[in-house]
Design a protein around this motif. Sequence first.
Motif, PDB file in Angstrom:
ATOM      1  N   LYS B  44       0.843  -1.195   0.000  1.00 13.21           N
ATOM      2  CA  LYS B  44       0.000   0.000   0.000  1.00 13.21           C
ATOM      3  C   LYS B  44       0.878   1.244   0.000  1.00 13.21           C
ATOM      4  CE  LYS B  44      -4.099  -2.006   2.106  1.00 13.21           C
ATOM      5  NZ  LYS B  44      -5.118  -1.909   3.172  1.00 13.21           N
ATOM      6  N   LEU B  45       0.486   2.228  -0.772  1.00 12.89           N
ATOM      7  CA  LEU B  45       1.290   3.425  -0.961  1.00 12.89           C
ATOM      8  C   LEU B  45       1.142   4.376   0.219  1.00 12.89           C
ATOM      9  CD1 LEU B  45       3.128   4.990  -2.943  1.00 12.89           C
ATOM     10  CD2 LEU B  45       1.051   6.029  -3.859  1.00 12.89           C
ATOM     11  N   ILE B  46       2.277   4.803   0.766  1.00 10.10           N
ATOM     12  CA  ILE B  46       2.270   5.719   1.906  1.00 10.10           C
ATOM     13  C   ILE B  46       2.411   7.168   1.416  1.00 10.10           C
ATOM     14  CG2 ILE B  46       3.364   6.328   4.093  1.00 10.10           C
ATOM     15  CD1 ILE B  46       4.601   3.511   4.117  1.00 10.10           C
ATOM     16  N   GLU B  59      -2.175   6.216  -0.086  1.00  9.17           N
ATOM     17  CA  GLU B  59      -3.362   5.648   0.543  1.00  9.17           C
ATOM     18  C   GLU B  59      -3.330   5.695   2.063  1.00  9.17           C
ATOM     19  OE1 GLU B  59      -2.485   1.952  -2.092  1.00  9.17           O
ATOM     20  OE2 GLU B  59      -4.556   1.764  -1.405  1.00  9.17           O
ATOM     21  N   VAL B  60      -2.138   5.491   2.650  1.00 11.44           N
ATOM     22  CA  VAL B  60      -2.027   5.323   4.104  1.00 11.44           C
ATOM     23  C   VAL B  60      -0.952   6.227   4.693  1.00 11.44           C
ATOM     24  CG1 VAL B  60      -2.981   2.980   4.194  1.00 11.44           C
ATOM     25  CG2 VAL B  60      -0.555   3.299   3.661  1.00 11.44           C
ATOM     26  N   PRO B  61      -1.107   7.565   4.625  1.00 11.56           N
ATOM     27  CA  PRO B  61      -0.038   8.476   5.055  1.00 11.56           C
ATOM     28  C   PRO B  61       0.013   8.772   6.553  1.00 11.56           C
ATOM     29  CG  PRO B  61      -1.871   9.722   4.200  1.00 11.56           C
ATOM     30  CD  PRO B  61      -2.237   8.263   4.048  1.00 11.56           C
ATOM     31  N   ASN B  62      -1.046   8.449   7.284  1.00 10.99           N
ATOM     32  CA  ASN B  62      -1.109   8.863   8.689  1.00 10.99           C
ATOM     33  C   ASN B  62      -0.003   8.232   9.519  1.00 10.99           C
ATOM     34  OD1 ASN B  62      -3.347  10.365   8.072  1.00 10.99           O
ATOM     35  ND2 ASN B  62      -4.819   8.876   8.834  1.00 10.99           N
ATOM     36  N   GLY B  63       0.684   9.091  10.289  1.00 11.79           N
ATOM     37  CA  GLY B  63       1.766   8.625  11.143  1.00 11.79           C
ATOM     38  C   GLY B  63       3.132   8.693  10.496  1.00 11.79           C
ATOM     39  N   LEU B  76      11.819   8.442   4.880  1.00 15.77           N
ATOM     40  CA  LEU B  76      10.491   8.307   5.486  1.00 15.77           C
ATOM     41  C   LEU B  76      10.643   8.411   6.998  1.00 15.77           C
ATOM     42  CD1 LEU B  76       7.418   7.503   5.097  1.00 15.77           C
ATOM     43  CD2 LEU B  76       8.157   5.153   5.573  1.00 15.77           C
ATOM     44  N   ARG B  77       9.897   9.324   7.578  1.00 16.82           N
ATOM     45  CA  ARG B  77       9.993   9.578   9.010  1.00 16.82           C
ATOM     46  C   ARG B  77       8.770   9.017   9.715  1.00 16.82           C
ATOM     47  NH1 ARG B  77      13.613  10.828  13.081  1.00 16.82           N
ATOM     48  NH2 ARG B  77      12.582  12.040  14.724  1.00 16.82           N
ATOM     49  N   LEU B  78       9.010   8.234  10.773  1.00 14.13           N
ATOM     50  CA  LEU B  78       7.941   7.761  11.649  1.00 14.13           C
ATOM     51  C   LEU B  78       8.029   8.536  12.955  1.00 14.13           C
ATOM     52  CD1 LEU B  78       8.495   5.234   9.719  1.00 14.13           C
ATOM     53  CD2 LEU B  78       7.466   3.894  11.560  1.00 14.13           C
ATOM     54  N   GLU B  79       6.976   9.216  13.287  1.00 18.81           N
ATOM     55  CA  GLU B  79       6.905   9.934  14.547  1.00 18.81           C
ATOM     56  C   GLU B  79       5.981   9.165  15.493  1.00 18.81           C
ATOM     57  OE1 GLU B  79       8.707  12.513  15.066  1.00 18.81           O
ATOM     58  OE2 GLU B  79       9.047  13.511  13.160  1.00 18.81           O
TER      59      GLU B  79
END
Lengths: 116, 113
Positions: B44-46, B59-63, B76-79
């Motif tokens: 799935k595309l972020i 599709e799934v950018p949250n976070g 790509l940063r994960l907070e």
Amino acid sequence: AQTVTQSQPEMSVQEAETVTLSCTYDTSESDYYLFWYKQPPSRQMILVIRQEAYKQQNATENRFSVNFQKAAKSFSLKISDSQLGDAAMYFCAYRSAREGAQKLVFGQGTRLTINP
Amino acid sequence: NAGVTQTPKFRILKIGQSMTLQCTQDMNHNYMYWYRQDPGMGLKLIYYSVGAGITDKGEVPNGYNVSRSTTEDFPLRLELAAPSQTSVYFCASSPSLSRISLFFGSGTQLSVL
């Protein structure tokens, strides 16, 4: 939005035999590209074969061929003379040909097992 | 021929931690993508980028957050990592032509515990 569906979570075949993996998709567009990717246990996504929707002729790459039925929105992958190295997850994917629409939409995948 | 290089290959995070997944390509591709693959599922595309300085949600950018300061790099940063972000992350790149397939990196296995 486009969707891709692979209805076979798992398939198995005897070595040297032929197997067909199914894929259907939903789109309102007339120009697009379809792909089959192989994902072995190494996780690497490997392109197996590509089909352009405007081409009527089915794509072929050595032992791999597709049956592209545009009206039915079906894009199956046939693997002939199956080999142990063909064991992997196989993903069907769709990509619009529209300007600016570059992303791939993937199906859920089919796990292919080759029995020696 | 390096292609698309992702680092790290594996990482374990604790809930609430942050991290950056690195991706670099040496093919001078304009288009770059981040996908996630949950167990037994397709990708799935972020986020994606059509060139340096330009990014857009998938599709799934949250976070997640991304930046594209150069053609080569697309981190790509994960907070505030959450267990729902446990997944395999793939970076990919593509030249401008739609008929060309994506070139994928080897993926990052991330577990959030």
